[in-house]
Design a protein around this motif. Structure first.
Motif, PDB file in Angstrom:
ATOM      1  N   LYS A  88      19.770  14.404 -15.068  1.00 54.21           N
ATOM      2  CA  LYS A  88      20.250  15.590 -15.793  1.00 54.21           C
ATOM      3  C   LYS A  88      19.714  15.632 -17.222  1.00 54.21           C
ATOM      4  O   LYS A  88      19.586  16.708 -17.809  1.00 54.21           O
ATOM      5  N   GLN A  89      19.417  14.465 -17.778  1.00 57.40           N
ATOM      6  CA  GLN A  89      18.939  14.393 -19.168  1.00 57.40           C
ATOM      7  C   GLN A  89      17.411  14.283 -19.242  1.00 57.40           C
ATOM      8  O   GLN A  89      16.857  13.979 -20.297  1.00 57.40           O
ATOM      9  N   LYS A  90      16.742  14.537 -18.132  1.00 57.48           N
ATOM     10  CA  LYS A  90      15.299  14.314 -18.052  1.00 57.48           C
ATOM     11  C   LYS A  90      14.518  15.111 -19.082  1.00 57.48           C
ATOM     12  O   LYS A  90      13.553  14.610 -19.671  1.00 57.48           O
ATOM     13  N   ASP A  91      14.932  16.346 -19.337  1.00 59.94           N
ATOM     14  CA  ASP A  91      14.201  17.180 -20.303  1.00 59.94           C
ATOM     15  C   ASP A  91      14.270  16.583 -21.704  1.00 59.94           C
ATOM     16  O   ASP A  91      13.289  16.638 -22.461  1.00 59.94           O
ATOM     17  N   ARG A  92      15.418  16.018 -22.069  1.00 60.82           N
ATOM     18  CA  ARG A  92      15.533  15.373 -23.382  1.00 60.82           C
ATOM     19  C   ARG A  92      14.647  14.137 -23.460  1.00 60.82           C
ATOM     20  O   ARG A  92      14.042  13.860 -24.504  1.00 60.82           O
ATOM     21  N   VAL A  93      14.591  13.395 -22.354  1.00 60.52           N
ATOM     22  CA  VAL A  93      13.749  12.200 -22.325  1.00 60.52           C
ATOM     23  C   VAL A  93      12.285  12.591 -22.469  1.00 60.52           C
ATOM     24  O   VAL A  93      11.517  11.948 -23.201  1.00 60.52           O
ATOM     25  N   LEU A  94      11.875  13.680 -21.813  1.00 63.31           N
ATOM     26  CA  LEU A  94      10.480  14.135 -21.889  1.00 63.31           C
ATOM     27  C   LEU A  94      10.073  14.468 -23.316  1.00 63.31           C
ATOM     28  O   LEU A  94       8.932  14.222 -23.720  1.00 63.31           O
ATOM     29  N   LYS A  95      10.992  15.022 -24.083  1.00 68.10           N
ATOM     30  CA  LYS A  95      10.654  15.351 -25.474  1.00 68.10           C
ATOM     31  C   LYS A  95      10.397  14.092 -26.304  1.00 68.10           C
ATOM     32  O   LYS A  95       9.650  14.121 -27.280  1.00 68.10           O
ATOM     33  N   LEU A  96      11.013  12.986 -25.901  1.00 65.30           N
ATOM     34  CA  LEU A  96      10.873  11.749 -26.667  1.00 65.30           C
ATOM     35  C   LEU A  96       9.527  11.071 -26.466  1.00 65.30           C
ATOM     36  O   LEU A  96       9.164  10.187 -27.236  1.00 65.30           O
ATOM     37  N   ILE A  97       8.771  11.462 -25.441  1.00 66.91           N
ATOM     38  CA  ILE A  97       7.488  10.784 -25.211  1.00 66.91           C
ATOM     39  C   ILE A  97       6.461  11.152 -26.281  1.00 66.91           C
ATOM     40  O   ILE A  97       5.405  10.521 -26.370  1.00 66.91           O
ATOM     41  N   ASP A  98       6.774  12.173 -27.087  1.00 67.80           N
ATOM     42  CA  ASP A  98       5.877  12.550 -28.193  1.00 67.80           C
ATOM     43  C   ASP A  98       6.438  12.121 -29.547  1.00 67.80           C
ATOM     44  O   ASP A  98       5.955  12.567 -30.594  1.00 67.80           O
ATOM     45  N   ALA A  99       7.445  11.257 -29.539  1.00 66.84           N
ATOM     46  CA  ALA A  99       8.048  10.805 -30.798  1.00 66.84           C
ATOM     47  C   ALA A  99       7.035  10.018 -31.633  1.00 66.84           C
ATOM     48  O   ALA A  99       6.086   9.434 -31.106  1.00 66.84           O
ATOM     49  N   ARG A 100       7.243   9.991 -32.938  1.00 66.34           N
ATOM     50  CA  ARG A 100       6.338   9.254 -33.831  1.00 66.34           C
ATOM     51  C   ARG A 100       6.494   7.747 -33.650  1.00 66.34           C
ATOM     52  O   ARG A 100       5.537   6.994 -33.770  1.00 66.34           O
ATOM     53  N   SER A 101       7.705   7.307 -33.347  1.00 62.97           N
ATOM     54  CA  SER A 101       7.971   5.872 -33.223  1.00 62.97           C
ATOM     55  C   SER A 101       7.480   5.332 -31.877  1.00 62.97           C
ATOM     56  O   SER A 101       7.917   5.812 -30.822  1.00 62.97           O
ATOM     57  N   PRO A 102       6.600   4.326 -31.882  1.00 61.78           N
ATOM     58  CA  PRO A 102       6.159   3.731 -30.612  1.00 61.78           C
ATOM     59  C   PRO A 102       7.324   3.161 -29.805  1.00 61.78           C
ATOM     60  O   PRO A 102       7.331   3.248 -28.581  1.00 61.78           O
ATOM     61  N   ASP A 103       8.332   2.596 -30.500  1.00 60.43           N
ATOM     62  CA  ASP A 103       9.489   2.051 -29.789  1.00 60.43           C
ATOM     63  C   ASP A 103      10.233   3.134 -29.017  1.00 60.43           C
ATOM     64  O   ASP A 103      10.707   2.910 -27.901  1.00 60.43           O
ATOM     65  N   VAL A 104      10.364   4.304 -29.620  1.00 58.14           N
ATOM     66  CA  VAL A 104      11.048   5.411 -28.940  1.00 58.14           C
ATOM     67  C   VAL A 104      10.212   5.878 -27.753  1.00 58.14           C
ATOM     68  O   VAL A 104      10.749   6.151 -26.668  1.00 58.14           O
ATOM     69  N   ARG A 105       8.892   5.976 -27.926  1.00 56.28           N
ATOM     70  CA  ARG A 105       8.026   6.404 -26.821  1.00 56.28           C
ATOM     71  C   ARG A 105       8.121   5.398 -25.665  1.00 56.28           C
ATOM     72  O   ARG A 105       8.201   5.791 -24.496  1.00 56.28           O
ATOM     73  N   ARG A 106       8.108   4.118 -25.993  1.00 54.40           N
ATOM     74  CA  ARG A 106       8.218   3.094 -24.949  1.00 54.40           C
ATOM     75  C   ARG A 106       9.505   3.255 -24.168  1.00 54.40           C
ATOM     76  O   ARG A 106       9.533   3.175 -22.938  1.00 54.40           O
ATOM     77  N   THR A 107      10.598   3.488 -24.885  1.00 54.41           N
ATOM     78  CA  THR A 107      11.892   3.641 -24.241  1.00 54.41           C
ATOM     79  C   THR A 107      11.904   4.869 -23.336  1.00 54.41           C
ATOM     80  O   THR A 107      12.443   4.834 -22.225  1.00 54.41           O
ATOM     81  N   ALA A 108      11.294   5.942 -23.804  1.00 55.10           N
ATOM     82  CA  ALA A 108      11.258   7.178 -23.017  1.00 55.10           C
ATOM     83  C   ALA A 108      10.473   6.971 -21.716  1.00 55.10           C
ATOM     84  O   ALA A 108      10.898   7.416 -20.643  1.00 55.10           O
ATOM     85  N   PHE A 109       9.335   6.307 -21.807  1.00 54.90           N
ATOM     86  CA  PHE A 109       8.538   6.080 -20.585  1.00 54.90           C
ATOM     87  C   PHE A 109       9.263   5.135 -19.623  1.00 54.90           C
ATOM     88  O   PHE A 109       9.178   5.295 -18.402  1.00 54.90           O
ATOM     89  N   TRP A 110       9.963   4.162 -20.180  1.00 56.26           N
ATOM     90  CA  TRP A 110      10.752   3.282 -19.313  1.00 56.26           C
ATOM     91  C   TRP A 110      11.777   4.104 -18.532  1.00 56.26           C
ATOM     92  O   TRP A 110      11.966   3.937 -17.329  1.00 56.26           O
ATOM     93  N   ALA A 111      12.463   5.003 -19.231  1.00 52.44           N
ATOM     94  CA  ALA A 111      13.509   5.810 -18.594  1.00 52.44           C
ATOM     95  C   ALA A 111      12.923   6.768 -17.560  1.00 52.44           C
ATOM     96  O   ALA A 111      13.483   6.938 -16.468  1.00 52.44           O
ATOM     97  N   LEU A 112      11.794   7.403 -17.883  1.00 49.53           N
ATOM     98  CA  LEU A 112      11.187   8.341 -16.936  1.00 49.53           C
ATOM     99  C   LEU A 112      10.855   7.660 -15.613  1.00 49.53           C
ATOM    100  O   LEU A 112      10.995   8.252 -14.540  1.00 49.53           O
ATOM    101  N   ALA A 113      10.412   6.425 -15.681  1.00 50.21           N
ATOM    102  CA  ALA A 113      10.051   5.699 -14.461  1.00 50.21           C
ATOM    103  C   ALA A 113      11.270   5.450 -13.582  1.00 50.21           C
ATOM    104  O   ALA A 113      11.128   5.240 -12.370  1.00 50.21           O
ATOM    105  N   ARG A 114      12.489   5.461 -14.172  1.00 48.95           N
ATOM    106  CA  ARG A 114      13.715   5.199 -13.401  1.00 48.95           C
ATOM    107  C   ARG A 114      14.338   6.470 -12.841  1.00 48.95           C
ATOM    108  O   ARG A 114      15.393   6.425 -12.216  1.00 48.95           O
ATOM    109  N   THR A 115      13.695   7.629 -13.044  1.00 48.44           N
ATOM    110  CA  THR A 115      14.217   8.872 -12.468  1.00 48.44           C
ATOM    111  C   THR A 115      13.882   8.983 -10.988  1.00 48.44           C
ATOM    112  O   THR A 115      14.450   9.835 -10.288  1.00 48.44           O
TER     113      THR A 115
END
Length: 568
Positions: free
Chosen positions: A440-467
């Motif tokens: 349900k929160q997938k769209d919010r996670v997708l927006k995070l893959i373009d974040a400036r922080s590499p740590d945030v991008r890493r977290t977003a890609f980790w989460a996307l893989a678990r969808t």
């Protein structure tokens, strides 16, 4: 477990030598081992490396690293399919067991694949009856000493996060109970004419093995239903993986088998075997002249005492007695002669003096001084003191609620977030929680893959893989070219999770693992780019074979796959 003791042997009653004398003896022993500059392609490399680690030497020391290099060169090779496999040497299961002990002691994360393949080898060489032996002498009824080192190795593998099926431990339990002598002792080769008598060395080996087996089948006295050791959050590595990919590919149409089946050996039967073995060890205690290798016997004594969590075996102060005996028998060059191989005897002596098993189990027989630890004087406190709480007299970070919406809000504003805590809580929330909430929160996670922080991008890609949504694959594939190498690696791991292809289509988890340390930065970047280009092509090919029908004829994608068509 309380030990039932019938005293028939008086304690040697040695006074424990001063710590300075023990430390000096260990130092002389280590110096003797290091006189040999290189142990070459022999099994002693693992034993020496493990000994040095337990004596306090850094895993990064050149000497230990050279031992590890020899171990891996001799025993870890790739098959025709490019998969890592364990290659046994002349020491066979002995070396495999100690290799697992040393790799787990250095870094379970760094050497996970080597630990896994060596574990598979040990499981494959277990005899139908439950023991282990040399391959050239089968069929046979097993060897108590070899079985001991196989069990020590498998125990190390479980601590490293590699699951050993319950059936392996169950068979080992049955073998030990069936070969244990009526008086509680063990022999070297049960059932043979020449090696069937009770020995001090085999008694401590067999009894110690039963303690380990009991821990694996019945942790805390309860039936095992999952991993014995709770998986800890891995320390930050070069790329800071959020979570290690630990999948297993299924055969077509075959369900994964449950490794945690109910054992056939009861807890009561194991307790009885342990008690009989411990009683024999106590009643026949003899540090001066045991039957078998003296130092091998002392290491077995140390292990039983540590596993039983006792400072004394019956009336015997095992460490004081053993330490005084070793200080008396150490030779001028720092070695211990013992029986047989002088280097192995020296390793065993140092392992005893260093209390290796006590350290492995984290036993602490003396209370910690008040005020000890990193928090003393304010060191180690969180950045934001408003985000701490007191629990049992200790300062801890406040636990985040675990609400996925709140966690994503933290990532959306990383300047005020504790990223380490947020990542840890998010991983736990998604792993243990309702996967539908993540979707349900997938769209919010997708927006995070373009974040400036590499740590945030890493977290977003980790989460996307678990969808479990294959339509997320293109985002992960594009991330294989992210400016941050850690993000690329997380995307690669995410693709492994999403596709259920643990080896990543042959792509490495660490593209610089085999690169020389002195390689110029420009050359290292070229290696990474070559890896990323190849990985992108292969993952794109995989996605093209499984992507939804409506995406099959994307003209833009076709043109990008065949750029030469633009010039025609």
């Amino acid at each position: 477990m309380a030990l039932i003791v019938f005293f028939t042997f008086q304690s040697t009653a040695y006074a424990q030598p001063p710590k300075a004398e023990i430390d000096a003896a260990i130092k002389r022993g280590v110096a003797f081992l290091k006189q040999k500059k290189d142990y070459g392609r022999t099994g002693i490399n693992a034993f020496v490396a493990y000994t040095l680690l337990k004596s306090g030497e850094s895993p990064e020391s050149p000497y230990i690293q050279n031992c590890i290099k020899n171990i891996l060169a001799d025993h870890q090779q790739k098959n025709k399919q490019g998969e890592l496999v364990y290659q046994p040497g002349s020491d066979y299961n002995y070396c495999a067991g100690v290799q697992l002990m040393v790799l787990e002691a250095i870094s379970p994360e760094l050497y996970y694949e080597e630990i896994r393949t060596t574990t598979e080898f040990l499981i494959s060489t277990q005899l139908p009856g439950g023991g282990w032996f040399y391959p050239q002498d089968t069929p046979n009824n097993g060897d108590t000493s070899i079985s001991q080192y196989a069990i020590l190795g498998l125990w190390a593998a479980e601590r490293a996060g590699v699951v050993v099926p319950t059936t392996v431990w169950d068979k080992a339990a049955r073998w030990h109970l069936s070969t244990q002598l009526t008086n509680g002792a063990f022999s070297y080769h049960p059932g043979t004419r020449s090696e069937s008598a009770a020995k001090h060395t085999m008694a401590v080996a067999g009894t110690g093995s039963m303690y380990i087996i009991s821990m694996q089948l019945y942790p805390d006295g309860k039936l095992r239903t999952g991993p014995v050791v709770k998986q800890k959050k891995p320390p930050k590595m070069r790329f800071g993986f959020l979570e290690k990919v630990e999948l297993s590919e299924k055969e077509k149409g075959e369900e994964e088998k449950n490794p945690f089946t109910k054992p056939t050996i009861s807890y009561a039967a194991l307790q009885g075997g342990k008690s009989k073995g411990a009683n024999w060890v106590i009643n026949n205690y003899n540090v001066r002249n045991p039957t078998g290798w003296p130092n091998y016997y002392l290491y077995g004594i140390e292990r039983i005492a540590a596993l039983a969590d006792t400072q004394k075996l019956g009336p015997h102060d095992w460490y004081a007695d053993g330490a005084r005996q070793l200080l008396t028998t150490q030779l001028a060059d720092g070695s211990w002669k013992g029986v047989g191989n002088v280097h192995a005897s020296t390793c065993l002596a140092i392992i005893f003096l260093s209390k290796a098993t006590v350290k492995t189990l984290g036993r602490k027989y003396k209370p910690e001084p008040v005020g000890a630890g990193l928090l003393a004087g304010g060191r180690g406190l969180p950045k934001n003191l408003a985000e701490v709480q007191m629990r049992n007299g200790k300062i801890e970070n406040k636990k985040l609620s675990g609400d996925l919406s709140e966690l994503l809000a933290q990532l959306e504003n990383p300047a005020t977030a504790d990223l380490d805590t947020t990542q840890e809580t998010l991983v736990e929330t998604i792993t243990l929680g309702d996967r539908e909430q993540l979707i349900k929160q997938k769209d919010r996670v997708l927006k995070l893959i373009d974040a400036r922080s590499p740590d945030v991008r890493r977290t977003a890609f980790w989460a996307l893989a678990r969808t479990n949504d294959f339509r997320m694959a293109p985002h992960l594939i594009r991330a294989l070219k992210d400016p941050d190498l850690g993000v690329r690696i997380e995307a690669r791991n995410g693709l492994c999770t999403l596709s259920r292809k643990i080896r990543g289509l042959g792509m490495p988890a660490d593209p610089l693992a085999d690169a020389p340390e002195n390689l110029p930065e420009a050359e290292r970047l070229k290696l990474v780019e070559a890896w990323s280009d190849e990985a992108t092509k292969r993952w794109q090919k995989w996605y093209n074979s499984i992507k939804p029908f409506e995406e099959k004829f994307d003209l833009y994608e076709v043109l990008n796959q065949f750029p030469q068509s633009k010039n025609k």
